[in-house]
Design a protein around this motif. Structure first.
Motif, mmCIF file in Angstrom:
data_model
loop_
_atom_site.group_PDB
_atom_site.id
_atom_site.type_symbol
_atom_site.label_atom_id
_atom_site.label_comp_id
_atom_site.label_asym_id
_atom_site.label_seq_id
_atom_site.Cartn_x
_atom_site.Cartn_y
_atom_site.Cartn_z
ATOM 1 N N UNK A 1 0.829 -1.212 0.000
ATOM 2 C CA UNK A 1 0.000 0.000 0.000
ATOM 3 C C UNK A 1 0.862 1.259 0.000
ATOM 4 N N UNK A 2 1.922 1.241 0.799
ATOM 5 C CA UNK A 2 2.858 2.379 0.829
ATOM 6 C C UNK A 2 3.501 2.543 -0.553
ATOM 7 N N UNK A 3 3.946 1.425 -1.130
ATOM 8 C CA UNK A 3 4.561 1.466 -2.467
ATOM 9 C C UNK A 3 3.562 2.011 -3.493
ATOM 10 N N UNK A 4 2.309 1.582 -3.356
ATOM 11 C CA UNK A 4 1.288 2.042 -4.295
ATOM 12 C C UNK A 4 1.042 3.545 -4.136
ATOM 13 N N UNK A 5 1.018 4.034 -2.906
ATOM 14 C CA UNK A 5 0.824 5.471 -2.686
ATOM 15 C C UNK A 5 1.986 6.261 -3.298
ATOM 16 N N UNK A 6 3.181 5.694 -3.277
ATOM 17 C CA UNK A 6 4.318 6.322 -3.976
ATOM 18 C C UNK A 6 3.988 6.480 -5.461
ATOM 19 N N UNK A 7 3.417 5.440 -6.037
ATOM 20 C CA UNK A 7 3.019 5.469 -7.451
ATOM 21 C C UNK A 7 1.948 6.528 -7.695
ATOM 22 N N UNK A 8 1.021 6.621 -6.761
ATOM 23 C CA UNK A 8 -0.051 7.613 -6.867
ATOM 24 C C UNK A 8 0.551 9.022 -6.890
#
Length: 133
Positions: free
Chosen positions: A83-90
């Motif tokens: 989720x943290x990695x995905x928020x980086x992508x966001x």
């Protein structure tokens, strides 16, 4: 996890990224190519699969009225670190045009909320991405 669930997860992630790109009511070509790169890297998929994921996501995104269910799909299958990695992508998509629009910022907070990301982790992620970009 079956193939259908994998497809749903990839689709949900792509649609959430499109919702960020569209926060200012305008999806740039640059944003689409960043989304392609992100999804391809994040899920380690080939260029043929990314094409169909992007096409499906665009169609579904245009019909979609709420991104909440897509966040819930990710919430179900992603670890906290995912989720943290995905928020980086966001954030990467949000900064595609070199500026974080207030609507993008608001949407990111909503997505982080759905994903149960702690506020201090969201702030830390934002600062890391700013340094990186």
């Amino acid at each position: 996890m079956d193939n259908n669930q994998h497809t749903n997860i990839k689709n949900a992630a792509t649609i959430l990224l499109f919702s960020i790109a569209n926060a200012d009511n305008n999806i740039e070509k640059e944003e689409i190519s960043i989304i392609k790169e992100i999804i391809q890297d994040f899920f380690s998929i080939d260029s043929e699969e990314i094409y169909s994921i992007i096409q499906n996501a665009i169609v579904e995104f245009k019909k979609s009225t709420s991104f909440f269910k897509y966040g819930q799909i990710l919430n179900q299958y992603f670890s906290y670190q995912d989720k943290i990695d995905f928020i980086c992508c966001v954030f990467e998509v949000a900064y595609a045009d070199d500026e974080l629009h207030f609507k993008e910022q608001h949407l990111i907070k909503q997505i982080a909320g759905i994903l149960n990301i702690e506020n201090q982790d969201l702030i830390k992620t934002k600062l890391e991405i700013k340094k990186y970009l």
